[in-house]
Design a protein around this motif. Structure first.
Motif, mmCIF file in Angstrom:
data_model
loop_
_atom_site.group_PDB
_atom_site.id
_atom_site.type_symbol
_atom_site.label_atom_id
_atom_site.label_comp_id
_atom_site.label_asym_id
_atom_site.label_seq_id
_atom_site.Cartn_x
_atom_site.Cartn_y
_atom_site.Cartn_z
ATOM 1 N N ARG A 1 0.831 -1.206 0.000
ATOM 2 C CA ARG A 1 0.000 0.000 0.000
ATOM 3 C C ARG A 1 0.866 1.256 0.000
ATOM 4 O O ARG A 1 0.547 2.249 -0.670
ATOM 5 N N ALA A 2 1.963 1.214 0.736
ATOM 6 C CA ALA A 2 2.868 2.363 0.752
ATOM 7 C C ALA A 2 3.511 2.568 -0.619
ATOM 8 O O ALA A 2 3.693 3.707 -1.074
ATOM 9 N N GLU A 3 3.872 1.459 -1.281
ATOM 10 C CA GLU A 3 4.445 1.541 -2.626
ATOM 11 C C GLU A 3 3.449 2.188 -3.590
ATOM 12 O O GLU A 3 3.807 3.054 -4.395
ATOM 13 N N GLU A 4 2.192 1.754 -3.511
ATOM 14 C CA GLU A 4 1.172 2.290 -4.396
ATOM 15 C C GLU A 4 0.966 3.781 -4.155
ATOM 16 O O GLU A 4 0.834 4.572 -5.093
ATOM 17 N N ARG A 5 0.942 4.191 -2.899
ATOM 18 C CA ARG A 5 0.779 5.620 -2.572
ATOM 19 C C ARG A 5 1.944 6.432 -3.131
ATOM 20 O O ARG A 5 1.743 7.517 -3.689
ATOM 21 N N MET A 6 3.150 5.898 -2.987
ATOM 22 C CA MET A 6 4.323 6.595 -3.505
ATOM 23 C C MET A 6 4.230 6.792 -5.015
ATOM 24 O O MET A 6 4.503 7.880 -5.536
ATOM 25 N N ARG A 7 3.804 5.751 -5.738
ATOM 26 C CA ARG A 7 3.701 5.866 -7.187
ATOM 27 C C ARG A 7 2.649 6.899 -7.584
ATOM 28 O O ARG A 7 2.851 7.683 -8.526
ATOM 29 N N GLN A 8 1.529 6.904 -6.868
ATOM 30 C CA GLN A 8 0.471 7.866 -7.181
ATOM 31 C C GLN A 8 0.932 9.295 -6.950
ATOM 32 O O GLN A 8 0.675 10.187 -7.770
ATOM 33 N N LEU A 9 1.614 9.518 -5.847
ATOM 34 C CA LEU A 9 2.063 10.878 -5.544
ATOM 35 C C LEU A 9 3.158 11.340 -6.503
ATOM 36 O O LEU A 9 3.248 12.524 -6.831
ATOM 37 N N ARG A 10 3.981 10.394 -6.956
ATOM 38 C CA ARG A 10 5.033 10.746 -7.909
ATOM 39 C C ARG A 10 4.502 10.859 -9.331
ATOM 40 O O ARG A 10 5.127 11.484 -10.186
ATOM 41 N N GLY A 11 3.369 10.223 -9.568
ATOM 42 C CA GLY A 11 2.794 10.277 -10.904
ATOM 43 C C GLY A 11 3.547 9.458 -11.927
ATOM 44 O O GLY A 11 3.555 9.796 -13.118
ATOM 45 N N VAL A 12 4.192 8.377 -11.481
ATOM 46 C CA VAL A 12 4.919 7.503 -12.402
ATOM 47 C C VAL A 12 4.510 6.063 -12.127
ATOM 48 O O VAL A 12 4.048 5.733 -11.030
ATOM 49 N N ASP A 13 4.689 5.199 -13.140
ATOM 50 C CA ASP A 13 4.340 3.800 -12.929
ATOM 51 C C ASP A 13 5.543 3.035 -12.389
ATOM 52 O O ASP A 13 6.671 3.539 -12.332
ATOM 53 N N SER A 14 5.302 1.793 -11.994
ATOM 54 C CA SER A 14 6.338 1.006 -11.317
ATOM 55 C C SER A 14 7.504 0.681 -12.242
ATOM 56 O O SER A 14 8.655 0.612 -11.793
ATOM 57 N N ARG A 15 7.243 0.497 -13.523
ATOM 58 C CA ARG A 15 8.328 0.192 -14.447
ATOM 59 C C ARG A 15 9.297 1.354 -14.557
ATOM 60 O O ARG A 15 10.520 1.160 -14.613
ATOM 61 N N GLN A 16 8.775 2.561 -14.561
ATOM 62 C CA GLN A 16 9.631 3.735 -14.634
ATOM 63 C C GLN A 16 10.497 3.848 -13.378
ATOM 64 O O GLN A 16 11.691 4.182 -13.446
ATOM 65 N N ILE A 17 9.905 3.552 -12.225
ATOM 66 C CA ILE A 17 10.658 3.626 -10.968
ATOM 67 C C ILE A 17 11.789 2.606 -10.972
ATOM 68 O O ILE A 17 12.927 2.904 -10.574
#
Length: 678
Positions: free
Chosen positions: A280-296
């Protein structure tokens, strides 16, 4: 083996192997038909050779390379170039789950609309094989003198995906017997339940890099080796190279559009890029950054690339030792237990009693039948071993070791830690191939826990075979360094003199050579050895413009000091002694757990500032050293002189028989052997 540093030649090439029409996508138990191409799939080849040997890597954005693909690609390469070193070609899969199915026999039930215009597995194979052949031949043709460098960094990409629970599962899978046998472990299991215990295994966040350059030291490409398959977006109906696409895009933006990127999946059978904890924390981080997991993920890999490139490029090599061996090894198959045998017999009867079987049920029935057949054959002493093609490569100070499995991480780590190389790149799903033992190779603890990836359906080879793979890989790697692991042997003269400094004393004279940073003001010394019926004599003269040792007690080694390690029999059973001139006078210290030798010895240190020489002398009784005072007696000895250039602790050192490269100073395999002579 010709272990000589020679000029290396480097060639790169790549081919687009993206299907142009609809295909079945490989990687799940259910059928997926592609409806879009998110990003291109590649087959990328790197050829490196010198006059002694060669290797050609081919990395493909597919789930698994099967034996027919590898055999056909090699056959076509040889037909086009009869003298091509085809045994040096290593084809690996990035293990994406968004690539085309290239394997016949998938008994999926597809709708009429899905079948319309669908490319066959044979057509997908043809496209991939043509891409491999073209990339290999072009990379070989493109070889030119160049340089290589290697380094490593850290990127948190792979995570262990096996969840262990406090309690064993009750008998489950009533609707799909034969899918898996679970005990107390589950692939992608829930962690938000009361009986969650822990994540099963280790995670390796190191990334190994091999950088290549042209003669003008321009970066031309890189091998990137990390312990995770590329399955971040594995369930959609799109064709994609997964996060490796974003990695290529970001690196080419920084280092040039013509940069080649060759991904390798290290031992990652129990790894995946999606964390099971803190989701859930990972998902929140991606949403706030506005990037998908592959980009990260790509940003993490590129950050590690940038860091490694910044310092690894300080050590480019145009000449390097290059050795490549290929051999077939036999690994112990995993035999189903008697309990598993009877379970599968029961499940086969349940399937056979059903009026109609769907495609998935037919697949699980076949898995049950194969488990039963394997048990019965092995019970009769047949098919006990499975052959695997093993490649090991030495390039300078680094090594590569391949396997054809989805290899659990622990096995890869064992190979790396026992390897003589500074860095060892483990390369899974490489060489032959699925039909000869592909799929998972699980650890003993995973077998005990069960779950997908660690059952008899998933493991042709068991944990015993995994240990055999580690042993065979390490043995082959050691052979590539064998020329450096041979002991030097010296004869020590007999003499009645107590000092070896006299020009008339028969003695063995050895130069003390630089090993560490090779400080220009501290670059030579001489060690002398002789013996008589009672004693062993060691005299060492060191050129040293300034003498510093501000330590006393146990820390006297951390300054100007002489350290020697003497093993009377086995190299790992040694006396470890340091002599130093300290603020409290001459001190000697013994750091081992053997019998005290210093109280029976004589030692002295003299300093001649005018000549900038420090002389260390020690006389030790042979009997107390457990050395028989008879000609022909052998023992092992390592002598090292440490140097402190500024009073802040030792900076570098010189030694007899310096080790090659930056090897471990106390690698007992390289201790010279000494023989008492007449």
């Amino acid at each position: 083996m010709n272990a000589v540093k020679e000029q290396i030649q480097i060639g790169w090439a790549s081919r687009d192997v993206t299907p142009r029409g609809k295909v079945v996508i490989a990687g799940q138990f259910y059928p997926r038909v592609s409806d879009q191409v998110k990003d291109p799939l590649s087959a990328t080849a790197l050829a490196i050779s010198n006059s002694s040997d060669a290797f050609i890597f081919v990395s493909c954005d597919v789930s698994t390379n099967y034996v027919p693909v590898i055999d056909e690609a090699r056959t076509r390469i040889r037909s086009k170039e009869p003298d091509f070193p085809i045994e040096k070609v290593i084809i690996n899969a990035t293990h994406t789950h968004t690539g085309p199915s290239i394997r016949d026999g998938k008994n999926y039930k597809l709708s009429k609309s899905e079948l319309e215009g669908l490319q066959t597995a044979a057509e997908n194979r043809e496209l991939l094989i043509n891409g491999i052949v073209g990339a290999v031949l072009e990379s070989w043709e493109n070889r030119k003198p160049g340089k290589v460098a290697w380094g490593f960094g850290c990127a948190v990409v792979g995570h262990n995906r096996r969840v262990v629970y406090l309690n064993d599962f009750e008998e489950e899978h009533q609707g799909s017997p034969g899918k898996v046998i679970e005990k107390n472990a589950r692939l992608y299991g829930n962690t938000d339940v009361p009986d969650f215990s822990h994540i099963e295994g280790y995670e390796d966040h190191y990334v190994n890099f091999l950088f290549t350059y042209d003669e003008n030291e321009k970066l031309t490409g890189s091998v990137i080796n990390l312990a995770s398959p590329s399955q971040e977006t594995e369930r959609g109906n799109m064709l994609s190279a997964d996060f490796w696409h974003e990695v290529r895009v970001l690196l080419r933006e920084k280092y040039g559009d013509d940069l080649f990127v060759l991904p390798q999946c290290a031992a990652g059978g129990d790894q995946v890029s999606r964390p099971l904890l803190n989701r859930r924390a990972e998902e929140r981080m991606r949403q706030l950054r506005g990037v998908d997991s592959r980009q990260i993920i790509a940003e993490k890999i590129v950050a590690a690339f940038d860091d490694s490139f910044s310092w690894a490029s300080e050590d480019m090599r145009s000449k390097a030792v290059l050795l490549h061996t290929v051999r077939e090894i036999n690994l112990s198959r995993r035999m189903p237990t008697e309990e598993e045998y009877h379970k599968n017999l029961k499940w086969i009867k349940e399937y056979e009693a059903m009026p109609k079987l769907g495609a998935t049920q037919q697949r699980f029935l076949r898995r049950c039948q194969l488990a039963v057949e394997r048990y019965e054959k092995m019970k009769q002493g047949h098919d006990l071993f499975l052959p695997m093609e093993l490649h090991v490569i030495r390039l300078g100070d680094i090594a590569f070791a391949t396997n054809s499995f989805e290899l659990f991480l622990d096995f890869g780590v064992r190979i790396q830690e026992q390897s003589p190389a500074i860095q060892t790149f483990i390369l899974q799903l490489a060489g032959k191939g699925y039909e000869r033992g592909g799929s998972y190779l699980a650890t003993k603890r995973a077998e005990a826990g069960g779950g997908y990836g660690a059952t008899v359906y998933c493991n042709q080879v068991g944990s015993k075979g995994g240990r055999e793979l580690v042993e065979a890989s390490v043995n082959e790697l050691n052979k590539l360094w064998e020329w450096e692991l041979r002991r030097e042997t010296y004869s020590i003269p007999f003499s009645t003199e107590e000092s070896a400094l006299s020009g008339n004393t028969p003695r063995l004279i050895m130069e003390m050579k630089p090993q560490g940073h090779n400080n220009k003001n501290y670059n030579h010394g001489t060690a002398r050895l002789h013996w008589n019926d009672n004693n062993l004599y060691l005299n060492v003269e060191i050129f040293d413009p300034q003498h510093f040792n501000n330590n006393t007690g146990a820390a006297i080694w951390d300054g100007d000091a002489l350290q020697f390690v003497l093993a009377p029999s086995e190299p790992d059973d040694y006396f470890n002694i340091v002599l130093a001139s300290t603020p409290d006078g001459v001190q000697a210290r013994q750091y081992d757990k053997k019998a005290r030798i210093l109280e029976y010895s004589k030692y002295a240190i003299t300093r001649n500032d005018a000549k900038q020489l420090t002389c260390y002398e020690i006389i030790m009784p042979l009997k107390k050293l457990d050395i028989i005072s008879t000609p022909g007696t052998r023992f092992y000895l390592k002598v090292v002189a440490f140097n402190d250039v500024n009073g802040m602790g030792y900076n570098d050192w010189i030694e007899i028989s310096p080790l090659p490269g930056n090897s471990d100073l106390w690698d007992s395999r390289l201790f010279p052997e000494f023989v008492l002579a007449n």
